[in-house]
Design an enzyme around this catalytic site. Structure first.
Site, PDB file in Angstrom:
ATOM      1  N   CYS A 147       0.805  -1.228   0.000  1.00 56.97           N
ATOM      2  CA  CYS A 147       0.000   0.000   0.000  1.00 56.97           C
ATOM      3  C   CYS A 147       0.837   1.276   0.000  1.00 56.97           C
ATOM      4  O   CYS A 147       0.284   2.365  -0.162  1.00 56.97           O
ATOM      5  CB  CYS A 147      -0.931  -0.005   1.204  1.00 56.97           C
ATOM      6  SG  CYS A 147      -2.065  -1.397   1.239  1.00 56.97           S
ATOM      7  N   HIS A 202      12.656   1.379   4.776  1.00 53.76           N
ATOM      8  CA  HIS A 202      12.482  -0.031   4.412  1.00 53.76           C
ATOM      9  C   HIS A 202      13.042  -0.903   5.526  1.00 53.76           C
ATOM     10  O   HIS A 202      14.197  -0.771   5.909  1.00 53.76           O
ATOM     11  CB  HIS A 202      13.217  -0.333   3.105  1.00 53.76           C
ATOM     12  CG  HIS A 202      12.691  -1.510   2.362  1.00 53.76           C
ATOM     13  ND1 HIS A 202      12.571  -2.755   2.934  1.00 53.76           N
ATOM     14  CD2 HIS A 202      12.226  -1.633   1.089  1.00 53.76           C
ATOM     15  CE1 HIS A 202      12.069  -3.596   2.048  1.00 53.76           C
ATOM     16  NE2 HIS A 202      11.843  -2.947   0.912  1.00 53.76           N
ATOM     17  N   HIS A 234      -2.176  19.719   6.740  1.00 53.43           N
ATOM     18  CA  HIS A 234      -3.051  18.619   6.341  1.00 53.43           C
ATOM     19  C   HIS A 234      -2.302  17.290   6.410  1.00 53.43           C
ATOM     20  O   HIS A 234      -1.112  17.215   6.058  1.00 53.43           O
ATOM     21  CB  HIS A 234      -3.593  18.837   4.921  1.00 53.43           C
ATOM     22  CG  HIS A 234      -4.221  20.186   4.723  1.00 53.43           C
ATOM     23  ND1 HIS A 234      -5.449  20.521   5.257  1.00 53.43           N
ATOM     24  CD2 HIS A 234      -3.781  21.289   4.055  1.00 53.43           C
ATOM     25  CE1 HIS A 234      -5.744  21.768   4.918  1.00 53.43           C
ATOM     26  NE2 HIS A 234      -4.751  22.254   4.203  1.00 53.43           N
ATOM     27  N   HIS A 250      -2.615   6.801   5.277  1.00 54.11           N
ATOM     28  CA  HIS A 250      -3.187   5.680   4.533  1.00 54.11           C
ATOM     29  C   HIS A 250      -4.362   5.057   5.277  1.00 54.11           C
ATOM     30  O   HIS A 250      -4.245   4.655   6.440  1.00 54.11           O
ATOM     31  CB  HIS A 250      -2.107   4.621   4.280  1.00 54.11           C
ATOM     32  CG  HIS A 250      -2.652   3.309   3.818  1.00 54.11           C
ATOM     33  ND1 HIS A 250      -3.514   3.201   2.753  1.00 54.11           N
ATOM     34  CD2 HIS A 250      -2.466   2.048   4.282  1.00 54.11           C
ATOM     35  CE1 HIS A 250      -3.839   1.926   2.579  1.00 54.11           C
ATOM     36  NE2 HIS A 250      -3.215   1.208   3.495  1.00 54.11           N
ATOM     37  N   HIS A 301     -14.319   5.169   5.490  1.00 52.31           N
ATOM     38  CA  HIS A 301     -15.753   4.959   5.627  1.00 52.31           C
ATOM     39  C   HIS A 301     -16.440   4.858   4.268  1.00 52.31           C
ATOM     40  O   HIS A 301     -17.239   3.950   4.031  1.00 52.31           O
ATOM     41  CB  HIS A 301     -16.350   6.123   6.429  1.00 52.31           C
ATOM     42  CG  HIS A 301     -17.833   6.050   6.608  1.00 52.31           C
ATOM     43  ND1 HIS A 301     -18.441   5.090   7.389  1.00 52.31           N
ATOM     44  CD2 HIS A 301     -18.834   6.806   6.106  1.00 52.31           C
ATOM     45  CE1 HIS A 301     -19.749   5.269   7.379  1.00 52.31           C
ATOM     46  NE2 HIS A 301     -20.020   6.301   6.603  1.00 52.31           N
ATOM     47  N   ASN A 329     -10.510   0.404   2.138  1.00 51.76           N
ATOM     48  CA  ASN A 329      -9.059   0.428   1.918  1.00 51.76           C
ATOM     49  C   ASN A 329      -8.799   0.235   0.425  1.00 51.76           C
ATOM     50  O   ASN A 329      -8.921  -0.870  -0.094  1.00 51.76           O
ATOM     51  CB  ASN A 329      -8.397  -0.690   2.728  1.00 51.76           C
ATOM     52  CG  ASN A 329      -6.882  -0.713   2.568  1.00 51.76           C
ATOM     53  OD1 ASN A 329      -6.316   0.023   1.761  1.00 51.76           O
ATOM     54  ND2 ASN A 329      -6.228  -1.566   3.334  1.00 51.76           N
TER      55      ASN A 329
END
Length: 514
Positions: free
Chosen positions: A245, A324, A408, A412, A441, A445
């Site tokens: 993702c 990573h 802002h 994820h 909502h 995902n």
């Protein structure tokens, strides 16, 4: 993939270990900052000091030159003509230094516009319909079905998240053909909107980067786009797979690096995922989570290094920081595609995923902090860290206020628990995580594209102002935590078209924050 808080709350007693309570929350990473990552962040900062110092020096030179009178210039000339060698040496040094600076400094990268795919209403799936599909397809016993029902109850989803068309069939009929159809529908839908909104012609695109984690057909998805839009033959195209993702940020980073080399061009980044190919219908609970949490979605982003695009671009790229943790075996295997005992393919999620995500986040924000935090925050954080590390001072660690660095936040939307924990650990306000909650909502995902739905939400609310700073952060298999920082170049007006069209005020945020 980032949904462990949600999934662990949905697990029933016969599968959850006694460590569940500990692993379902992010660790207090601020309490255990590692100095080497702080040093890495300050190394990044120092690498930018040349630019920071040269700008005021050049400004002072221009101001002083503007105040100089003609007679002053003549006197300087009379003085210097007797030191011709010094003058030539200084001139050569200045020209050489300016040339090196101009050649090595990174060029600006602009985000001209982006588009998110909005699934049509006939793809919406209710919880009841999802459970009906689960009962009719796959080798699921009552325990597995009940497990999925609890996950859905705690997911925070509305009844308008979407599944691909083939998954609405009773029973579902997934195949390579239907998987291709799903991905093409998402990619082409986002790209059609992007080309329409920007009036950029497909032939003008010089760089194409596509990321999709679990679906990597041959020919590649990037080749599919080239074929659909008849992109030019010398296009530099890349297809990223298996990166989870967080791959959307990786794709932006790759496009940024390519734009530093290939001047005066456009780059398109397409971020998507495939539900059809990733569906798991076995009985292993750790593999059933992806069925419950992933939904249809995708985004297309137009980047450019053309100076003329600055005047209509929405944002300018400021920083990309990638972390990573793949060298650690636990981190490497915490999100792992494999076959279950019955030979059915799926993605297994470790119970340690939340703790591993917290460690990756700790490293990422420790590196990012020196680049974005105000000077006062950096000094307070670094001073208390050194005092605790080297002098054993019994003082409370200073938690940097990232609200001073960003207006802002686009976290994820992998799971409600992840958003809750980041809100608590970074001491954010409900408004800062509102975009993430609402995206989870409304759309579920959507993997690497979720950060773009969140940015679209902020814009749709009319909150984006010139010079506002945006932090997008993604998590992915491997294990990775990646951040990208943008600055708004203008006030962004709410769009009449986009993923939040006609539904931006349909679901009161207050009902989700409870």
């Amino acid at each position: 993939m980032h949904y462990v808080q949600t999934m662990t709350e949905g697990a029933n007693g016969d599968v959850v270990s006694v460590q569940k309570k500990q692993s379902r929350q992010l660790p207090d990473f601020v309490q255990k900052m590692n100095l080497k990552y702080v040093k890495l962040g300050y190394h990044y900062l120092i690498s930018h000091l040349l630019t920071l110092f040269l700008i005021p020096i050049v400004a002072v030179i221009f101001v002083e030159a503007g105040r100089t009178k003609p007679e002053d210039v003549y006197e300087i000339w009379l003085h210097l003509r007797y030191n011709l060698v010094s003058v030539i040496s200084c001139s050569v040094f200045m020209v050489f230094g300016s040339t090196i600076y101009l050649m090595t400094r990174p060029g600006p990268v602009y985000l001209v516009d982006y588009a998110c795919y909005r699934p049509p209403p006939h793809l919406h799936v209710t919880s009841q319909h999802f459970m009906k599909i689960s009962r009719l397809f796959g080798d699921l016993d009552e325990s597995s079905i009940e497990f999925q029902r609890k996950i859905l109850e705690r997911s925070g989803f509305c009844d308008e998240t979407s599944l691909p068309e083939t998954m609405h069939c009773i029973p579902p009929q997934p195949s390579m053909a239907t998987a291709r159809e799903e991905t093409e529908q998402v990619m082409f839908g986002a790209l059609d909107t992007l080309f329409s909104n920007t009036s950029v012609k497909p032939k003008d695109i010089g760089i194409l980067v596509v990321n999709s984690s679990v679906f990597s057909p041959t020919p590649s998805l990037s080749a599919t786009i080239v074929n659909k839009y008849k992109l030019r033959g010398n296009i530099r195209s890349f297809n990223l797979g298996g990166m989870g993702c967080s791959a959307g940020v990786i794709a932006v980073d790759l496009a940024k690096d390519l734009l530093q080399v290939h001047q005066n061009t456009y780059a398109i980044v397409v971020s998507t995922e495939n539900i059809t190919h990733n569906a798991y219908w076995g009985g292993k609970k750790s593999m059933l989570l992806s069925n419950c949490l992933f939904r249809v979605g995708g985004a297309a982003v137009l980047l450019s290094n053309k100076s003329v695009e600055r005047w209509r671009a929405k944002y300018k790229l400021v920083h990309v920081v990638r972390t990573h943790r793949g060298a650690d075996d636990k981190a490497f295997k915490c999100v792992y595609q494999e076959q279950d005992e019955a030979g059915k393919m799926g993605v297994s999620l470790s119970k340690d995923l939340m703790a591993i995500a917290g460690e990756a986040l700790k490293i990422n924000i420790t590196t990012l902090g020196p680049l974005v935090l105000p000077t006062r925050e950096k000094l307070l954080f670094f001073t208390t860290l050194v005092a605790r590390r080297f002098f054993n001072a019994k003082i409370k660690p200073y938690i940097p206020d990232f609200k001073l660095a960003f207006e802002h936040f686009c976290i994820h939307a992998g799971g409600r628990g992840v958003i809750d924990e980041l809100e608590k650990n970074l001491q954010l306000l409900p408004v800062h995580v509102e975009a993430s909650r609402m995206t989870l909502h409304r759309f579920g995902n959507t993997s690497s594209s979720s950060i773009w739905y969140e940015l679209a939400y902020i814009e749709a609310k009319g909150r984006m102002r010139k010079n506002d700073r945006v932090w997008q952060i993604g998590f992915g298999s491997g294990f990775k935590c990646n951040s990208v920082v943008w600055v708004a170049l203008r006030n962004v007006k709410p769009s009449t078209k986009g993923p939040w069209e006609d539904c931006i005020d349909r679901y009161p945020f207050q009902t989700l924050a409870a």
